[in-house]
Write an enzyme that holds these catalytic residues in place. Structure first.
Site, PDB file in Angstrom:
ATOM      1  N   LYS A  81     -64.626 -27.749 -31.521  1.00 31.79           N
ATOM      2  CA  LYS A  81     -63.554 -28.073 -30.577  1.00 31.79           C
ATOM      3  C   LYS A  81     -62.830 -26.802 -30.102  1.00 31.79           C
ATOM      4  O   LYS A  81     -63.102 -25.706 -30.576  1.00 31.79           O
ATOM      5  CB  LYS A  81     -62.574 -29.058 -31.226  1.00 31.79           C
ATOM      6  CG  LYS A  81     -63.217 -30.402 -31.559  1.00 31.79           C
ATOM      7  CD  LYS A  81     -63.762 -31.106 -30.331  1.00 31.79           C
ATOM      8  CE  LYS A  81     -64.146 -32.547 -30.563  1.00 31.79           C
ATOM      9  NZ  LYS A  81     -65.453 -32.775 -31.205  1.00 31.79           N
TER      10      LYS A  81
HETATM   11  C1  LIG Z   1     -64.480 -38.031 -28.148  1.00 33.53           C
HETATM   12  C2  LIG Z   1     -64.358 -37.793 -29.615  1.00 33.53           C
HETATM   13  N1  LIG Z   1     -63.524 -38.564 -30.326  1.00 33.53           N
HETATM   14  C3  LIG Z   1     -63.346 -38.385 -31.641  1.00 33.53           C
HETATM   15  C4  LIG Z   1     -64.037 -37.418 -32.323  1.00 33.53           C
HETATM   16  C5  LIG Z   1     -63.846 -37.309 -33.794  1.00 33.53           C
HETATM   17  O1  LIG Z   1     -63.192 -36.146 -34.182  1.00 33.53           O
HETATM   18  P1  LIG Z   1     -63.421 -35.582 -35.653  1.00 33.53           P
HETATM   19  O2  LIG Z   1     -64.787 -35.032 -35.728  1.00 33.53           O
HETATM   20  O3  LIG Z   1     -62.369 -34.519 -35.810  1.00 33.53           O
HETATM   21  O4  LIG Z   1     -63.196 -36.711 -36.591  1.00 33.53           O
HETATM   22  C6  LIG Z   1     -64.932 -36.583 -31.622  1.00 33.53           C
HETATM   23  C7  LIG Z   1     -65.736 -35.513 -32.209  1.00 33.53           C
HETATM   24  O5  LIG Z   1     -66.002 -35.033 -33.105  1.00 33.53           O
HETATM   25  C8  LIG Z   1     -65.093 -36.776 -30.231  1.00 33.53           C
HETATM   26  O6  LIG Z   1     -65.934 -36.014 -29.522  1.00 33.53           O
END
Ligand SMILES: Cc1ncc(COP(=O)(O)O)c(C=O)c1O
Length: 401
Positions: free
Chosen positions: A199
């Protein structure tokens, strides 16, 4: 074993090759390393003063009242739905064009994620299809700011207000981003960010939920640490007490000070990182404007795009190869790519459980066949960007119809 939250880190075909341009490299510098090492030496590893500082810095940066740090974007989404009172049997509207985390958290409550199609140009949830998806059971909408471009929030919010629905934004891609001059993080009821390794800023794994509602913030904070009444982490400090009360069966979602130490330093560079990505996006846009077979992403006038992803669409009717072959050809030229996303309705779980068919979401189904995410991150050199452009151009030239 590395278990990425999305497929981004899995796509490198030749990761050890020196010429390889990976899909992503995190922008970790000496400041982050120093800060993490300092934290390791401090003797305080888990949630403590670094997390508190990261939350304060983040709230100031986006301009919201409360920021609650957690150990993933998924955790932030889960806590946000809990805070607004999602219960078994409720329905929550989710775009099909997203990562599974957005819909999976709805299922944690035995509630139903109701999928909605995307706009064909921004890949964001199409607000004109919202009303048709709303029933008496609908309680919330989770718009996802795809690639870092804000959804049509005015339209979404006005429909939500009309039907008394909460709006939880999935801003995993949208730091820093804005919509009509308003920073993402201050627009909907609760906004959820991710600091996963790929990210725009990273803590390895991590997330943040922002809101102006004190009650929701308090609930998320408490539920992120076992449902223990406030400031539980203080109990091991001089000011703290051994006494605590469990007021609800919560979760173990707290961020560590080790991770926050990286987050604090990354956040300081968030604008600088954005400028670097913006420069790459402009170079790509300019170069691809000359190629009929490759459509650069549409960027709306009323948004600041975070440029977490640069998603091109192939005009397949003008090419002799399909998207997968195009990706393979880029791999042969030592360029890592990814696809964001395989729409949820095409995954076996969502397809089989809810009976969705490709034709139910024609925009997402069509777009999916044509999209490729190109590398875009501050550690790319100008030569890297040039190589990606040249590779796309030469593959296109060789495979024109
Ligand atoms: C659109 C979206 N929502 C939620 C997430 C979830 O985030 P995390 O990996 O920090 O749990 C991600 C990616 O990893 C994502 O691309």
């Amino acid at each position: 074993m590395l278990l990425p939250a999305d497929s981004s880190l899995l796509t490198s075909k030749h990761p050890m090759h020196s010429e390889f341009i990976p899909f992503h490299k995190p922008a970790i510098g000496e400041d982050e390393i120093r800060s993490v090492v300092e934290t390791l030496r401090s003797g305080w590893l888990t949630t403590g003063s670094k997390v508190k500082r990261f939350e304060e810095d983040f709230a100031r940066y986006v301009g919201c009242k409360h920021a609650v740090a957690v150990n993933s974007g998924t955790a932030a989404l889960h806590l946000a739905l809990d805070a607004v009172g999602i219960k078994e049997g409720d329905e929550v509207i989710v775009p099909t064009m997203t990562f599974t985390a957005t819909a999976e958290v709805v299922l944690y409550f035995k509630a139903k994620p109701v999928l909605v199609d995307c706009q064909p140009d921004t890949f964001n949830l199409d607000p004109t299809q919202l009303e048709a998806a709303i029933t008496s059971k609908t309680k919330a909408i989770i718009p996802v700011h795809m690639a870092g471009q804000a959804c049509d929030m005015n339209e979404i919010l006005s429909i939500a207000r009309r039907h008394d629905l909460r709006v939880i934004e999935d801003a995993a891609h949208a730091l820093p981003a804005s919509y009509r001059g308003k920073t993402i993080g201050t627009v909907g009821d609760i906004t959820c960010f991710s600091f996963y390794a790929t990210k725009t800023i990273t803590t390895g794994e991590g997330g943040m939920a922002t809101t102006d509602n004190s009650e929701w913030a308090e609930r998320m904070r408490m539920m992120s640490l076992h449902g223990i009444s406030h400031d539980a982490w203080r109990r091991y400090t001089k000011e703290g007490s051994w006494y605590y009360e469990v007021v609800s069966p919560g979760f173990k979602y707290n961020l560590t000070d080790i991770a926050a130490a990286s987050g604090i330093e990354q956040l300081k560079k968030c604008n600088e990182f954005w400028q670097a990505r913006q420069r790459i996006a402009l170079s790509y846009e300019k170069a691809f404007a000359e190629i009929d077979e490759v459509q650069p992403p549409l960027c709306r006038k009323d948004v600041q795009h975070a440029w977490h992803l640069f998603v091109i669409q192939l005009a397949l009717d003008r090419l002799r190869i399909n998207r997968n072959q195009f990706i393979d050809a880029l791999g042969e030229k030592e360029i890592g790519t990814s696809v964001h996303f395989i729409p949820l309705h095409l995954h076996p779980y969502y397809r089989d459980k809810f009976g969705y068919k490709p034709a139910d979401f024609p925009n997402a189904s069509t777009v999916f066949e044509r999209i490729i995410s190109l590398p875009i991150y501050p550690k790319m050199t100008e030569a890297d960007v040039e190589r990606v452009i040249e590779a796309v151009k030469s593959i296109t030239q060789q495979n024109r119809r």
